[in-house]
Design a protein around this motif. Structure first.
Motif, PDB file in Angstrom:
ATOM      1  N   ALA A  37     -40.351  48.924 -14.352  1.00  0.00           N
ATOM      2  CA  ALA A  37     -39.239  48.298 -13.628  1.00  0.00           C
ATOM      3  C   ALA A  37     -39.700  47.013 -12.955  1.00  0.00           C
ATOM      4  N   ALA A  38     -40.888  47.060 -12.348  1.00  0.00           N
ATOM      5  CA  ALA A  38     -41.425  45.882 -11.662  1.00  0.00           C
ATOM      6  C   ALA A  38     -41.715  44.756 -12.656  1.00  0.00           C
ATOM      7  N   PHE A  39     -42.191  45.122 -13.844  1.00  0.00           N
ATOM      8  CA  PHE A  39     -42.507  44.126 -14.873  1.00  0.00           C
ATOM      9  C   PHE A  39     -41.238  43.450 -15.363  1.00  0.00           C
ATOM     10  N   LEU A  81     -48.753  46.469 -12.263  1.00  0.00           N
ATOM     11  CA  LEU A  81     -48.110  45.190 -12.589  1.00  0.00           C
ATOM     12  C   LEU A  81     -49.105  44.047 -12.460  1.00  0.00           C
ATOM     13  N   ALA A  82     -49.929  44.078 -11.417  1.00  0.00           N
ATOM     14  CA  ALA A  82     -50.917  43.006 -11.211  1.00  0.00           C
ATOM     15  C   ALA A  82     -51.853  42.894 -12.403  1.00  0.00           C
ATOM     16  N   SER A  83     -52.317  44.023 -12.910  1.00  0.00           N
ATOM     17  CA  SER A  83     -53.208  44.011 -14.076  1.00  0.00           C
ATOM     18  C   SER A  83     -52.498  43.464 -15.306  1.00  0.00           C
ATOM     19  N   SER A 103     -50.597  33.126 -10.639  1.00  0.00           N
ATOM     20  CA  SER A 103     -51.654  33.047  -9.636  1.00  0.00           C
ATOM     21  C   SER A 103     -51.078  33.065  -8.229  1.00  0.00           C
ATOM     22  N   THR A 104     -50.023  32.287  -8.016  1.00  0.00           N
ATOM     23  CA  THR A 104     -49.372  32.249  -6.702  1.00  0.00           C
ATOM     24  C   THR A 104     -48.821  33.623  -6.337  1.00  0.00           C
ATOM     25  N   PHE A 105     -48.170  34.267  -7.300  1.00  0.00           N
ATOM     26  CA  PHE A 105     -47.573  35.583  -7.074  1.00  0.00           C
ATOM     27  C   PHE A 105     -48.642  36.624  -6.747  1.00  0.00           C
ATOM     28  N   ILE A 106     -49.713  36.651  -7.537  1.00  0.00           N
ATOM     29  CA  ILE A 106     -50.769  37.657  -7.336  1.00  0.00           C
ATOM     30  C   ILE A 106     -51.485  37.458  -6.009  1.00  0.00           C
ATOM     31  N   ASP A 135     -58.336  41.395 -10.751  1.00  0.00           N
ATOM     32  CA  ASP A 135     -57.175  40.723 -11.344  1.00  0.00           C
ATOM     33  C   ASP A 135     -57.036  39.319 -10.761  1.00  0.00           C
ATOM     34  N   VAL A 136     -57.225  39.211  -9.443  1.00  0.00           N
ATOM     35  CA  VAL A 136     -57.160  37.903  -8.789  1.00  0.00           C
ATOM     36  C   VAL A 136     -58.216  36.965  -9.376  1.00  0.00           C
TER      37      VAL A 136
END
Length: 229
Positions: free
Chosen positions: A102-104, A147-149, A171-174, A201-202
């Motif tokens: 859902a998040a994706f 989602l981050a991965s 990048s901004t979102f993560i 991930d960052v």
């Protein structure tokens, strides 16, 4: 009551409990199958041609969530309403996977983080514990970390597909997501370990952005950032 009668009664309780778990297992298997189908659909965005089909894939995924909601309604009937956490382990992993999906979808549509309340609505369950079958906060956070991965992987594949602005936005979102998690005092060992993976991930996304900068492609990306996502 004799000892024999006592153990016969106990066996009755055990049998009833096993029956409940078996009914739950059947619905969870159906949910897992639906989740696999949705994941297969959304994995297509990582392919070169998939970037042009993102809206279509999101729409199809949204349609699959109607099946999820039906299955969730069935799951709610399989156990006593006040025993959510007694059986929580049975659906915890598939629920986290559905939160991620859902998040994706929401990220691909809007490049925003979906709220826990919005995920609960998408899945057809409650956000508040007091209202019954609900989305546990830790399950929501675990799905967000997945989602981050996925976005770290998307950043790499975006470059391959020639989309140089997307990694900058990811990048901004993560980084915002990482800042948010730093505000939490995580005591759940499993969730804490998942969060520890966020720094990788960052770093992975930062390397992608750095590579774009070295190659001078970040200027090209910035120039086109005002265009269509």
């Amino acid at each position: 009551m004799s000892v024999s009668d006592m153990f016969i009664a106990l066996q009755g309780v055990l049998t009833a409990d096993q029956d409940i778990r078996e009914e739950i297992r059947k619905v969870v298997q159906a949910l897992e199958q639906t989740a696999r189908e949705m994941l297969t659909l959304l994995q297509g965005v990582h392919q070169g041609a998939g970037f042009q089909d993102i809206p279509k894939k999101c729409q199809k995924a949204r349609e699959r969530f109607s099946t999820v909601r039906t299955q969730m309604e069935s799951l709610k009937t399989k156990f006593p309403a006040d025993q959510y956490y007694r059986f929580h382990e049975h659906w915890r992993f598939v629920l986290q996977r559905l939160v991620f999906l859902a998040a994706f979808v929401v990220y691909l549509e809007s490049e925003m983080l979906v709220t826990r309340e919005a995920v609960a609505e998408i899945l057809g369950i409650e956000a508040d514990r007091e209202r019954g079958f609900h989305l546990d906060i830790e399950d929501y956070l675990s799905g967000v970390l997945t989602l981050a991965s996925e976005l770290a992987r998307l950043a790499v594949n975006s470059v391959t597909a020639g989309d140089y602005s997307r990694p900058l936005r990811i990048s901004t979102f993560i980084n915002e997501l990482d800042s948010g998690f730093r505000l939490l005092n995580l005591k759940n060992d499993s969730l804490r370990k998942r969060y520890d993976g966020l720094k990788y991930d960052v770093k992975k996304i930062e390397e992608v952005v750095y590579d774009l900068s070295i190659r001078g492609l970040n200027k090209e990306a910035a120039g086109g950032a005002g265009g269509e996502k």
